[in-house]
Write a protein that holds these residues in place. Structure first.
Motif, short mmCIF file in Angstrom:
data_model
loop_
_atom_site.label_atom_id
_atom_site.label_comp_id
_atom_site.label_asym_id
_atom_site.label_seq_id
_atom_site.Cartn_x
_atom_site.Cartn_y
_atom_site.Cartn_z
N PRO A 32 0.82 0.32 -6.85
CA PRO A 32 0.87 -0.82 -6.06
C PRO A 32 2.53 -0.71 -5.64
CG PRO A 32 0.67 -1.56 -8.32
CD PRO A 32 0.30 0.17 -8.10
N ASN A 33 3.17 -0.16 -6.35
CA ASN A 33 4.95 -0.06 -6.07
C ASN A 33 5.13 0.92 -4.82
OD1 ASN A 33 5.21 -2.01 -8.08
ND2 ASN A 33 5.59 -0.20 -9.52
N LYS A 34 4.21 1.62 -4.49
CA LYS A 34 4.34 2.68 -3.43
C LYS A 34 4.49 2.03 -2.10
CE LYS A 34 2.69 7.43 -1.74
NZ LYS A 34 1.54 8.13 -1.72
N PRO A 35 5.47 2.20 -1.16
CA PRO A 35 5.69 1.91 -0.06
C PRO A 35 4.53 2.05 0.95
CG PRO A 35 7.67 2.96 -0.65
CD PRO A 35 6.49 3.36 -1.57
N LYS A 36 4.14 1.12 1.78
CA LYS A 36 3.29 1.17 2.63
C LYS A 36 3.62 2.27 4.02
CE LYS A 36 0.13 -2.00 4.21
NZ LYS A 36 -0.24 -3.17 4.90
N ARG A 37 2.77 3.06 4.63
CA ARG A 37 2.89 3.78 5.60
C ARG A 37 3.27 2.97 6.65
NH1 ARG A 37 -1.44 8.18 6.60
NH2 ARG A 37 0.43 8.90 8.00
N PRO A 38 4.34 3.29 7.81
CA PRO A 38 4.49 2.56 8.71
C PRO A 38 3.45 2.56 9.72
CG PRO A 38 5.75 4.86 8.71
CD PRO A 38 5.16 4.53 7.52
N LYS A 101 11.92 8.00 -0.47
CA LYS A 101 12.82 8.86 -1.24
C LYS A 101 13.37 7.87 -2.56
CE LYS A 101 15.24 11.44 2.64
NZ LYS A 101 16.49 11.54 3.24
N VAL A 102 13.52 6.68 -2.39
CA VAL A 102 13.96 6.03 -3.63
C VAL A 102 12.72 6.06 -4.58
CG1 VAL A 102 14.54 3.68 -4.52
CG2 VAL A 102 15.46 4.74 -2.55
N LYS A 105 12.27 9.41 -6.35
CA LYS A 105 13.08 9.53 -7.42
C LYS A 105 12.71 8.86 -8.63
CE LYS A 105 17.44 10.55 -4.51
NZ LYS A 105 18.33 10.03 -4.04
N LYS A 106 12.28 7.62 -8.42
CA LYS A 106 11.84 6.77 -9.68
C LYS A 106 10.61 7.37 -10.34
CE LYS A 106 13.32 2.07 -7.90
NZ LYS A 106 12.84 0.87 -7.71
N GLN A 107 9.87 7.81 -9.70
CA GLN A 107 8.72 8.62 -10.19
C GLN A 107 9.13 9.81 -10.88
OE1 GLN A 107 6.37 6.09 -9.64
NE2 GLN A 107 5.02 7.67 -9.43
N GLU A 108 10.00 10.55 -10.43
CA GLU A 108 10.56 11.76 -11.19
C GLU A 108 11.02 11.32 -12.46
OE1 GLU A 108 13.09 14.00 -8.66
OE2 GLU A 108 11.46 14.56 -7.06
N SER A 109 11.84 10.49 -12.37
CA SER A 109 12.66 9.85 -13.41
C SER A 109 11.72 9.44 -14.79
CB SER A 109 13.61 8.96 -13.37
OG SER A 109 13.22 7.82 -12.73
N SER A 110 10.80 8.72 -14.14
CA SER A 110 9.59 8.12 -15.22
C SER A 110 8.70 9.20 -15.68
CB SER A 110 8.86 6.80 -14.46
OG SER A 110 7.94 7.42 -13.44
#
Length: 150
Positions: A32-38, A101-102, A105-110
């Motif tokens: 649910p945190n993933k941004p929606k496609r434009p 991108k943000v 990065k959060k996904q990689e760190s988690s």
């Protein structure tokens, strides 16, 4: 004398078909945190068109009617008329790429922090087998697959 065969409706085969059904693949749960496609240029146009269409035709409630009218209007427009919608879609796409991108990065760190948790889960699976709970989990999974096929 195969060319003198009876012409008519074919009878439906009774029972299950001879081709076995492929098992449905389970999709990964959406984040649910993933941004929606434009939206594309057409959908940016559709947002504006929908508002004007509803003002002009307040009695038309069907979504399909709005979509058909918008499609016809979009096809009749020249490339120059479509440019502003393409520009707006481009801006939204750039914002989306920044957000992704943000997000990545959060996904990689988690994911780096979660590597230890996966090992713990494997240990729990071994404990389930030892206690006899593994068969119970398998039975629950089988019941869920049967419900999905219905």
């Amino acid at each position: 004398m195969g060319f003198f065969r009876k012409i008519g409706k074919r009878k439906a085969t009774l029972g299950k078909s001879s081709v076995p059904k492929a098992k449905k693949e389970r999709r990964a749960k959406k984040d649910p945190n993933k941004p929606k496609r434009p939206p594309s240029a057409f959908f940016v146009f559709l947002e504006e068109f929908r508002a004007t269409f509803k003002k002009e035709n307040p009695n038309v409630k069907a979504v399909s009617a709005v979509g058909k009218a918008a499609g016809e209007k979009w096809k009749s427009m020249s490339e120059e008329e479509k440019v502003p919608y393409g520009a707006k879609a481009g801006k939204r796409k750039a914002e989306y790429e920044k957000q992704m991108k943000v997000y990545n990065k959060k996904q990689e760190s988690s994911a780096n922090g979660m590597g230890d948790d996966e090992e713990d889960e494997e240990v729990h699976d071994e404990e389930d087998v030892a206690s006899g709970e593994e068969g119970q989990h398998q039975q629950e999974d089988d019941e869920e697959e049967e419900e999905d096929e219905d």
